[in-house]
Design an enzyme around this catalytic site. Structure first.
Site, mmCIF file in Angstrom:
data_model
loop_
_atom_site.group_PDB
_atom_site.id
_atom_site.type_symbol
_atom_site.label_atom_id
_atom_site.label_comp_id
_atom_site.label_asym_id
_atom_site.label_seq_id
_atom_site.Cartn_x
_atom_site.Cartn_y
_atom_site.Cartn_z
ATOM 1 N N CYS A 1 0.815 -1.219 0.000
ATOM 2 C CA CYS A 1 0.000 0.000 0.000
ATOM 3 C C CYS A 1 0.848 1.269 0.000
ATOM 4 O O CYS A 1 0.336 2.360 -0.225
ATOM 5 C CB CYS A 1 -0.947 0.004 1.190
ATOM 6 S SG CYS A 1 -2.085 -1.379 1.182
ATOM 7 N N HIS B 1 -2.603 7.373 2.606
ATOM 8 C CA HIS B 1 -3.132 6.102 2.118
ATOM 9 C C HIS B 1 -4.519 5.908 2.720
ATOM 10 O O HIS B 1 -4.731 6.124 3.911
ATOM 11 C CB HIS B 1 -2.193 4.965 2.527
ATOM 12 C CG HIS B 1 -2.765 3.604 2.306
ATOM 13 N ND1 HIS B 1 -3.409 3.266 1.135
ATOM 14 C CD2 HIS B 1 -2.808 2.505 3.098
ATOM 15 C CE1 HIS B 1 -3.814 2.000 1.222
ATOM 16 N NE2 HIS B 1 -3.471 1.526 2.400
ATOM 17 N N ASN C 1 -10.150 0.586 0.574
ATOM 18 C CA ASN C 1 -8.684 0.540 0.493
ATOM 19 C C ASN C 1 -8.290 -0.093 -0.846
ATOM 20 O O ASN C 1 -8.464 -1.291 -1.035
ATOM 21 C CB ASN C 1 -8.146 -0.287 1.671
ATOM 22 C CG ASN C 1 -6.623 -0.352 1.695
ATOM 23 O OD1 ASN C 1 -5.959 -0.028 0.707
ATOM 24 N ND2 ASN C 1 -6.078 -0.773 2.806
HETATM 25 O O1 UT7 Z 1 -3.645 -0.974 3.726
HETATM 26 C C1 UT7 Z 1 -2.840 -1.129 4.838
HETATM 27 C C2 UT7 Z 1 -3.094 -2.335 5.600
HETATM 28 N N1 UT7 Z 1 -4.350 -2.434 6.274
HETATM 29 C C3 UT7 Z 1 -4.790 -1.601 7.224
HETATM 30 O O2 UT7 Z 1 -4.286 -0.536 7.437
HETATM 31 C C4 UT7 Z 1 -5.922 -2.077 8.112
HETATM 32 C C5 UT7 Z 1 -5.665 -1.675 9.541
HETATM 33 N N2 UT7 Z 1 -6.676 -2.161 10.453
HETATM 34 C C6 UT7 Z 1 -7.957 -1.704 10.465
HETATM 35 O O3 UT7 Z 1 -8.324 -0.891 9.650
HETATM 36 C C7 UT7 Z 1 -8.875 -2.196 11.552
HETATM 37 O O4 UT7 Z 1 -8.126 -2.943 12.485
HETATM 38 C C8 UT7 Z 1 -10.030 -3.065 11.018
HETATM 39 C C9 UT7 Z 1 -11.042 -2.205 10.278
HETATM 40 C C10 UT7 Z 1 -9.480 -4.166 10.138
HETATM 41 C C11 UT7 Z 1 -10.772 -3.716 12.206
HETATM 42 O O5 UT7 Z 1 -11.215 -2.722 13.120
HETATM 43 P P1 UT7 Z 1 -10.938 -2.917 14.669
HETATM 44 O O6 UT7 Z 1 -11.613 -1.831 15.377
HETATM 45 O O7 UT7 Z 1 -9.457 -3.056 14.852
HETATM 46 O O8 UT7 Z 1 -11.688 -4.266 14.968
HETATM 47 P P2 UT7 Z 1 -11.091 -5.616 15.538
HETATM 48 O O9 UT7 Z 1 -10.242 -6.299 14.535
HETATM 49 O O10 UT7 Z 1 -10.510 -5.339 16.881
HETATM 50 O O11 UT7 Z 1 -12.413 -6.455 15.712
HETATM 51 C C12 UT7 Z 1 -13.434 -6.049 16.636
HETATM 52 C C13 UT7 Z 1 -14.572 -7.029 16.528
HETATM 53 C C14 UT7 Z 1 -14.127 -8.480 16.576
HETATM 54 O O12 UT7 Z 1 -15.078 -9.203 17.313
HETATM 55 P P3 UT7 Z 1 -14.797 -9.563 18.856
HETATM 56 O O13 UT7 Z 1 -13.513 -10.342 18.858
HETATM 57 O O14 UT7 Z 1 -14.681 -8.250 19.556
HETATM 58 O O15 UT7 Z 1 -15.992 -10.352 19.227
HETATM 59 C C15 UT7 Z 1 -14.185 -8.927 15.135
HETATM 60 O O16 UT7 Z 1 -14.433 -10.307 14.995
HETATM 61 O O17 UT7 Z 1 -15.244 -6.861 15.277
HETATM 62 C C16 UT7 Z 1 -15.359 -8.133 14.628
HETATM 63 N N3 UT7 Z 1 -15.346 -7.915 13.185
HETATM 64 C C17 UT7 Z 1 -16.430 -7.586 12.483
HETATM 65 N N4 UT7 Z 1 -17.720 -7.406 12.844
HETATM 66 C C18 UT7 Z 1 -18.592 -7.065 11.896
HETATM 67 C C19 UT7 Z 1 -14.277 -7.948 12.346
HETATM 68 N N5 UT7 Z 1 -14.667 -7.661 11.098
HETATM 69 C C20 UT7 Z 1 -16.006 -7.445 11.162
HETATM 70 C C21 UT7 Z 1 -16.967 -7.087 10.198
HETATM 71 N N6 UT7 Z 1 -18.237 -6.898 10.606
HETATM 72 N N7 UT7 Z 1 -16.665 -6.893 8.891
#
Ligand code: UT7
Length: 361
Positions: free
Chosen positions: A128, A277, A307
């Protein structure tokens, strides 16, 4: 080819290039819009979760006949048209991509063939952050006189490596491409650029090796070539520890921006446009809060395209440029981060093609 003269272009003692102008830009997006609601039809997710956690409302996904090569060609044609140049004017083509048209030849070579140019062509994979790395590379080729006219494309078809059943990644990524044409070069006397010359003012290309395993496609390379077993295991899909990438990306982007501005002797107040980005609106917000960069001078496309990896910065830059948001002399700050973890920041002084005399040869 066109000979571009009458501008002072050289490489400064500190290695920063100058005297390079963005002569044109163009974008190409797949026709198919996929809304958050569409994704809820096959994933356990919701519009509220996706918007709240990422700022994404919809993204573009490729359909038949659309892939990284054709998107790159379409963006390139638009950029060349805006620059008033022909493909045969190009000396070099750099395509930043993680999802090439094919493993071989490079997407850049396929773009050159499709455009009908003998320009040198190569791909660059910095995930990215690829666009910033390509900008630094292409700009160095032009400012040093290796090339006078360069085509730079950021293009990714992330849906080719996304597991459609993995809600943690499937909701985030989109497909797209954007291109810039760079022109310029050293003057005949090798004079230093005048103050305020367009081009790369300062840059910072760094890595965070502790995060090397956080974003991976495990198979399909030389370590684990494609086989029935790798396909069955789903090892050609992107796997991401999103939470850790988020944490590290914010810190690394902040540090990289601070270093870049310090190298240029600038502050955040000197930045006319910040093009981060487009990974997550919350990451951008955190970087703004930590650096003091202004939200109302920050380009954002995350809500519409998600993204798009190497395409995200040039897409956002091209939209801002088309909207007239940048003027000659403005400082544009770009910052990318992604798999590797790879981080890159570029401070670019916007120019105008009319600073150059175009002479047909
Ligand atoms: O391009 C460069 C590389 N990529 C990035 O920069 C991505 C960087 N990371 C992020 O943008 C964020 O970490 C995400 C958007 C991927 C996730 O957001 P988050 O606030 O960090 O959520 P999390 O991974 O801590 O997940 C929170 C909860 C989890 O459930 P539990 O364990 O709390 O029960 C996940 O299973 O949200 C759940 N979850 C979802 N729920 C509904 C994960 N994906 C989804 C989804 N819909 N699509």
């Amino acid at each position: 080819m066109s000979l571009l003269t009458a501008a002072a272009h050289s490489t400064e003692a500190d290695g920063s290039a100058a005297g390079v102008t963005v002569a044109g830009w163009g974008t190409a997006l797949p026709a198919r819009r996929v809304t958050n609601h569409d994704l809820t039809q096959h994933l356990e997710t919701s519009d509220a979760w996706i918007v709240d956690r990422s700022g994404i409302r919809e993204r573009r996904w490729v359909g038949p006949g659309e892939s990284t090569g054709p998107l790159s060609v379409a963006a390139a044609r638009a950029a060349l048209a805006r620059a008033g140049l022909a493909a045969t004017d190009l000396d070099v083509i750099v395509v930043a991509t993680t999802t090439p048209e094919k493993p071989l030849p490079s997407t850049a070579a396929l773009v050159a063939a499709e455009l009908g140019t003998t320009a040198g062509a190569f791909d660059l994979n910095a995930a990215c952050a690829g666009f910033v790395y390509s900008l630094a590379t292409a700009s160095a080729l032009v400012s040093s006189g290796v090339a006078r006219t360069a085509l730079l494309v950021g293009a990714d078809t992330m849906t080719s490596i996304i597991d459609p059943g993995d809600r943690a990644t499937a909701v985030l990524f989109g497909d797209g491409a954007a291109a810039l044409v760079l022109t310029g070069g050293p003057d005949d006397l090798g004079q230093p650029p005048p103050p305020g010359a367009p081009g790369l003012v300062a840059s910072d290309l760094v890595g965070d090796p502790a995060g090397v395993d956080l974003l991976v496609v495990p198979a399909g390379g030389s370590a684990r070539p494609a086989s029935a077993a790798t396909v069955a295991a789903g090892d050609h899909y992107l796997r991401m520890d999103g939470r850790e990438v988020f944490r590290r990306a914010v810190r690394a982007a902040e540090a990289s921006i601070v270093r870049t501005l310090a190298r240029a002797g600038c502050t955040v107040d000197d930045v006319a446009l910040f093009v981060p980005h487009q990974a997550n609106a919350r990451i951008t917000d955190a970087v703004l809060a930590r650096t003091g960069l202004a939200a109302d001078r920050t380009s954002s496309t995350i809500d519409r395209y998600g993204n798009t990896s190497a395409a995200s910065i040039p897409l956002a830059l091209a939209e801002a440029a088309s909207a007239g948001t940048v003027a000659p002399g403005d400082l544009v700050l770009m910052c990318g981060f992604g798999a590797g973890l790879t981080v890159g920041t570029a401070l670019w002084r916007w120019g105008t093609p009319t600073q150059f005399d175009k002479e047909a040869t």
